[in-house]
Design a protein around this motif. Structure first.
Motif: not given
Length: 427
Positions: A25, A121, A151
């Protein structure tokens, strides 16, 4: 791409990718330009109440004249709800334009052998990019599931952390005890960043305080003694904070849920930590009195309420709230399979003022089957239990039965969203 095509693309993401590590991420966000670095991020985790706390914080920040980005989940009717700028959902044109930028980065990752960002995400990246472009000073950032591996936890330098009440939910992922779940939620804490949390369970509070101590985080807890509920009347709840900072004041919320003063106090104390003696408390009172947070004990039609309670602790708080409503009640219920819906149903059936239960099916592959739900209800109550497979049929039935009664719908946020979409379309 047209808006409908953009939504279809995003909704299809779970079919070809999965959740990733925070390293993945962070690389995704780096390629987006690390949006919102240096801005004041208020990071919120917890089992129940996250959205409400975020909405209350947003209201006070807007009153104080700040530019605010608010990332939340899930949405009830439309994806845009997840990305709000200065109190308004992002518009379709901006949604599509931001999407195109994020999709380009996602495709670059894939070309280099890295995986496409997950559904959550991808939307997180869209939200942070939108907030950066709109020069938001404060970002109210709600976690999705958990905290440590969420995330949103890829953001490394938040301004403040908030943890709402902890309960048993998503146990297949987060753990089977309050301590294990609290440890996941406390994973959002960062060294020396202040934290405010709901002191509702001794087991979870101990875990959060210990983690805060390890990281040197200034720590403040909000318990039941922080406020007193004064009156619930005409769709509003009045309460009084115990802290002298607020003076001898009465605060009103446009909500009758008894858990909302706790959420309001978390938000108020977060704002107090930011503004200190410069805060305009009378203005904050007015701002909170105007907040309408959808899907949380929300009266969408006369005597017809939807509530997002979808786990055991939330259903327990729901029952406590409706006990003050002296009217006869009808309950509409549905759930998804991974929830502990037997315990949710058992708790619901303890409320003696409910005269009838109606079960329907939500539009999701994880939906719990209606006949199984009916059998569980009949195990715990001798009141009538009616099955209406189609939600439209269930609503038609409820409206034919509700004269003089209050209707409450709960068990799943999917159900709440479906009901709101139907009633809004009907006008």
């Amino acid at each position: 791409m047209k808006y409908e095509e953009v939504v279809r693309y995003i909704e299809d993401i779970p079919k070809f990718t999965k959740k990733h590590t925070l390293l993945h991420t962070r690389e995704f966000m780096r390629r987006l330009g690390n949006p919102c670095q240096g801005r004041k991020v208020l990071h919120v985790a917890g089992t129940n109440g996250k959205g409400s706390v975020c909405a209350y914080m947003q209201a006070i920040l807007l009153f104080e004249g700040k530019r605010v980005g608010f990332f939340t989940s899930p949405h009830l009717v439309k994806l845009n709800e997840r990305i709000r700028i200065n109190g308004k959902d992002i518009d379709d044109d901006t949604f599509c334009r931001i999407f195109a930028k994020v999709r380009q980065v996602a495709e670059e990752l894939e070309k280099e052998g890295l995986e496409h960002p997950s559904y959550f995400e991808f939307l997180y990246g869209m939200g942070m990019l939108a907030f950066e472009e709109n020069d938001a000073e404060y970002i109210v950032l709600e976690t999705g599931l958990g905290g440590k591996l969420d995330a949103t936890n890829s953001f490394e330098h938040p301004f403040l952390s908030v943890i709402t009440s902890i309960g048993l939910d998503h146990t297949e992922i987060l753990g089977n005890t309050l301590e294990e779940i609290a440890a996941e939620k406390a994973g959002i804490l960062k060294p020396h960043v202040p934290v405010i949390f709901a002191d509702t369970q001794q087991e979870s509070s101990r875990v959060i305080e210990e983690r805060a101590g390890e990281l040197g985080c200034p720590c403040k807890k909000i318990g039941k003694s922080a406020y007193e509920i004064l009156k619930i009347q005409d769709g509003t709840l009045a309460f009084s904070p115990s802290n002298a900072y607020y003076g001898d004041t009465t605060w009103k919320l446009q909500n009758t849920a008894m858990y909302q003063p706790e959420n309001a106090m978390l938000a108020m104390e977060a704002m107090r930590m930011i503004f200190g003696e410069q805060g305009d408390v009378s203005g904050w009172r007015e701002a909170l009195s105007q907040v309408k947070w959808e899907g949380r004990m929300e009266e969408i039609l006369p005597d017809f309420y939807v509530d997002g309670a979808h786990n055991v602790s939330a259903v327990r708080m729901f029952v406590q709230s409706i006990q003050r409503d002296r009217r006869e009640k009808v309950v509409l219920f549905s759930a998804v399979r991974e929830k502990n819906y037997e315990e949710m149903i058992r708790i619901l059936c303890q409320e003696k003022s409910v005269s009838e239960y109606v079960i329907t099916l939500i539009e999701d592959k994880r939906a719990a089957q209606t006949e199984e739900l009916k059998q569980i209800f009949q195990k715990y109550t001798d009141k009538p239990v009616v099955v209406k497979e189609e939600l439209h049929q269930a609503l038609t039935y409820l409206f034919s039965r509700k004269a003089g009664k209050a209707v409450y719908c709960l068990g799943s946020l999917y159900l709440t969203g479906m009901i709101k979409a139907i009633t809004e379309e009907a006008g």
